[in-house]
Design a protein around this motif. Structure first.
Motif, PDB file in Angstrom:
ATOM      1  N   UNK A 105       0.822  -1.205   0.000  1.00  0.00           N
ATOM      2  CA  UNK A 105       0.000   0.000   0.000  1.00  0.00           C
ATOM      3  C   UNK A 105       0.860   1.261   0.000  1.00  0.00           C
ATOM      4  N   UNK A 106       0.236   2.383  -0.327  1.00  0.00           N
ATOM      5  CA  UNK A 106       0.935   3.667  -0.305  1.00  0.00           C
ATOM      6  C   UNK A 106       1.470   3.936   1.103  1.00  0.00           C
ATOM      7  N   UNK A 107       0.747   3.541   2.120  1.00  0.00           N
ATOM      8  CA  UNK A 107       1.216   3.737   3.497  1.00  0.00           C
ATOM      9  C   UNK A 107       2.522   2.974   3.754  1.00  0.00           C
ATOM     10  N   UNK A 108       2.672   1.795   3.140  1.00  0.00           N
ATOM     11  CA  UNK A 108       3.914   1.029   3.258  1.00  0.00           C
ATOM     12  C   UNK A 108       5.059   1.757   2.551  1.00  0.00           C
ATOM     13  N   UNK A 109       4.767   2.327   1.391  1.00  0.00           N
ATOM     14  CA  UNK A 109       5.783   3.050   0.620  1.00  0.00           C
ATOM     15  C   UNK A 109       6.216   4.306   1.377  1.00  0.00           C
ATOM     16  N   UNK A 110       5.259   4.991   2.006  1.00  0.00           N
ATOM     17  CA  UNK A 110       5.589   6.168   2.824  1.00  0.00           C
ATOM     18  C   UNK A 110       6.531   5.778   3.949  1.00  0.00           C
ATOM     19  N   UNK A 111       6.221   4.684   4.620  1.00  0.00           N
ATOM     20  CA  UNK A 111       7.057   4.211   5.727  1.00  0.00           C
ATOM     21  C   UNK A 111       8.446   3.836   5.222  1.00  0.00           C
ATOM     22  N   UNK A 112       8.515   3.194   4.066  1.00  0.00           N
ATOM     23  CA  UNK A 112       9.796   2.820   3.465  1.00  0.00           C
ATOM     24  C   UNK A 112      10.654   4.057   3.206  1.00  0.00           C
ATOM     25  N   UNK A 113      10.070   5.070   2.577  1.00  0.00           N
ATOM     26  CA  UNK A 113      10.805   6.303   2.273  1.00  0.00           C
ATOM     27  C   UNK A 113      11.229   7.004   3.558  1.00  0.00           C
ATOM     28  N   UNK A 114      10.335   7.058   4.530  1.00  0.00           N
ATOM     29  CA  UNK A 114      10.650   7.719   5.793  1.00  0.00           C
ATOM     30  C   UNK A 114      11.783   6.979   6.515  1.00  0.00           C
ATOM     31  N   UNK A 115      11.708   5.675   6.606  1.00  0.00           N
ATOM     32  CA  UNK A 115      12.747   4.901   7.279  1.00  0.00           C
ATOM     33  C   UNK A 115      14.085   5.039   6.575  1.00  0.00           C
ATOM     34  N   UNK A 116      14.064   4.984   5.236  1.00  0.00           N
ATOM     35  CA  UNK A 116      15.312   5.141   4.483  1.00  0.00           C
ATOM     36  C   UNK A 116      15.957   6.492   4.804  1.00  0.00           C
ATOM     37  N   UNK A 117      15.167   7.560   4.783  1.00  0.00           N
ATOM     38  CA  UNK A 117      15.711   8.895   5.044  1.00  0.00           C
ATOM     39  C   UNK A 117      16.210   9.034   6.481  1.00  0.00           C
ATOM     40  N   UNK A 118      15.528   8.416   7.434  1.00  0.00           N
ATOM     41  CA  UNK A 118      16.003   8.430   8.820  1.00  0.00           C
ATOM     42  C   UNK A 118      17.348   7.713   8.923  1.00  0.00           C
ATOM     43  N   UNK A 119      17.443   6.545   8.312  1.00  0.00           N
ATOM     44  CA  UNK A 119      18.695   5.797   8.348  1.00  0.00           C
ATOM     45  C   UNK A 119      19.817   6.553   7.637  1.00  0.00           C
ATOM     46  N   UNK A 120      19.466   7.268   6.559  1.00  0.00           N
ATOM     47  CA  UNK A 120      20.468   8.068   5.857  1.00  0.00           C
ATOM     48  C   UNK A 120      20.984   9.184   6.760  1.00  0.00           C
ATOM     49  N   UNK A 121      20.074   9.907   7.398  1.00  0.00           N
ATOM     50  CA  UNK A 121      20.481  10.997   8.302  1.00  0.00           C
ATOM     51  C   UNK A 121      21.309  10.479   9.467  1.00  0.00           C
ATOM     52  N   UNK A 122      21.028   9.271   9.909  1.00  0.00           N
ATOM     53  CA  UNK A 122      21.749   8.683  11.040  1.00  0.00           C
ATOM     54  C   UNK A 122      23.095   8.086  10.625  1.00  0.00           C
ATOM     55  N   UNK A 123      23.387   8.080   9.318  1.00  0.00           N
ATOM     56  CA  UNK A 123      24.675   7.581   8.845  1.00  0.00           C
ATOM     57  C   UNK A 123      24.720   6.101   8.512  1.00  0.00           C
ATOM     58  N   UNK A 124      23.579   5.456   8.427  1.00  0.00           N
ATOM     59  CA  UNK A 124      23.543   4.024   8.111  1.00  0.00           C
ATOM     60  C   UNK A 124      23.582   3.749   6.611  1.00  0.00           C
ATOM     61  N   UNK A 125      23.266   4.737   5.786  1.00  0.00           N
ATOM     62  CA  UNK A 125      23.202   4.528   4.344  1.00  0.00           C
ATOM     63  C   UNK A 125      24.461   5.091   3.681  1.00  0.00           C
ATOM     64  N   UNK A 126      25.409   4.208   3.414  1.00  0.00           N
ATOM     65  CA  UNK A 126      26.618   4.560   2.669  1.00  0.00           C
ATOM     66  C   UNK A 126      26.962   3.375   1.768  1.00  0.00           C
TER      67      UNK A 126
END
Length: 185
Positions: A105-126
């Motif tokens: 669902x779109x709600x799942x996609x929203x959560x995916x994008x939000x989690x990815x961006x949180x992990x990126x800001x926290x330095x987990x995405x490199x």
């Protein structure tokens, strides 16, 4: 990127890292603010490592979806979770082209994008974080094969060591963390 200790808590925004276990709960740390707090055993916790997304023919671990997003976005932040439904679906098609449009669902996609961006800001995405995670995925395979060898060794000695082995395995099971497999969509 190691998702095994990153959790989402129902009713709490953001993502958290499991720091330690208490008698009746856990100590967690917000991945962005690094603020530590405790939660009880009754909290609904989802380990990101156990979440998968539906495609038409299989379930893809969240880690792989994050890796696809990272490669597509050049390891930078991605679309906002507040984007339009059409933009989010287009984003999802890039991240996981064969995702099941009926079960994700779109709600799942929203959560995916939000989690990815949180992990990126926290330095987990490199770029390096995904390489390290792939090498650690190979290590448990070795551990499994070692466990199989250990299981095979005591089998001929079934007369006396059978009882102690049963006790040892049951005590190990008591100390093992409980995990549930959750799917997005």
């Amino acid at each position: 990127m190691q998702l095994e200790k990153i959790i989402s808590i129902s009713g709490k925004p953001g993502l958290y890292k499991l720091v330690s276990q208490l008698k009746n709960g856990f100590i967690i740390e917000d991945v962005l603010t690094k603020k530590k707090l405790s939660i009880g055993n009754t909290s609904q916790v989802s380990l990101l490592d156990n979440i998968a997304m539906f495609t038409f023919d299989k379930e893809v671990p969240l880690f792989e979806v994050f890796e696809n997003i990272a490669k597509d976005s050049g390891y930078t932040e991605t679309i906002s979770h507040k984007s339009t439904d059409a933009e989010l679906r287009e984003f999802m098609l890039k991240a996981l082209p064969d995702y099941d449009t009926d079960r994700v669902y779109v709600s799942d996609i929203k959560k995916l994008a939000q989690w990815y961006n949180i992990l990126h800001k926290a330095g987990y995405i490199t770029a390096e974080s995904f390489v390290k995670a792939e090498s650690t995925e190979e290590e448990p395979a070795d551990a499994v094969s070692t466990e199989k060898v250990e299981t095979k060794k005591p089998a001929p000695k079934a007369e006396k060591p059978a009882a102690p082995k049963a006790k040892a395995s049951s005590s190990a099971a008591k100390g093992a963390p409980k995990s549930t497999h959750r799917k997005m969509g």
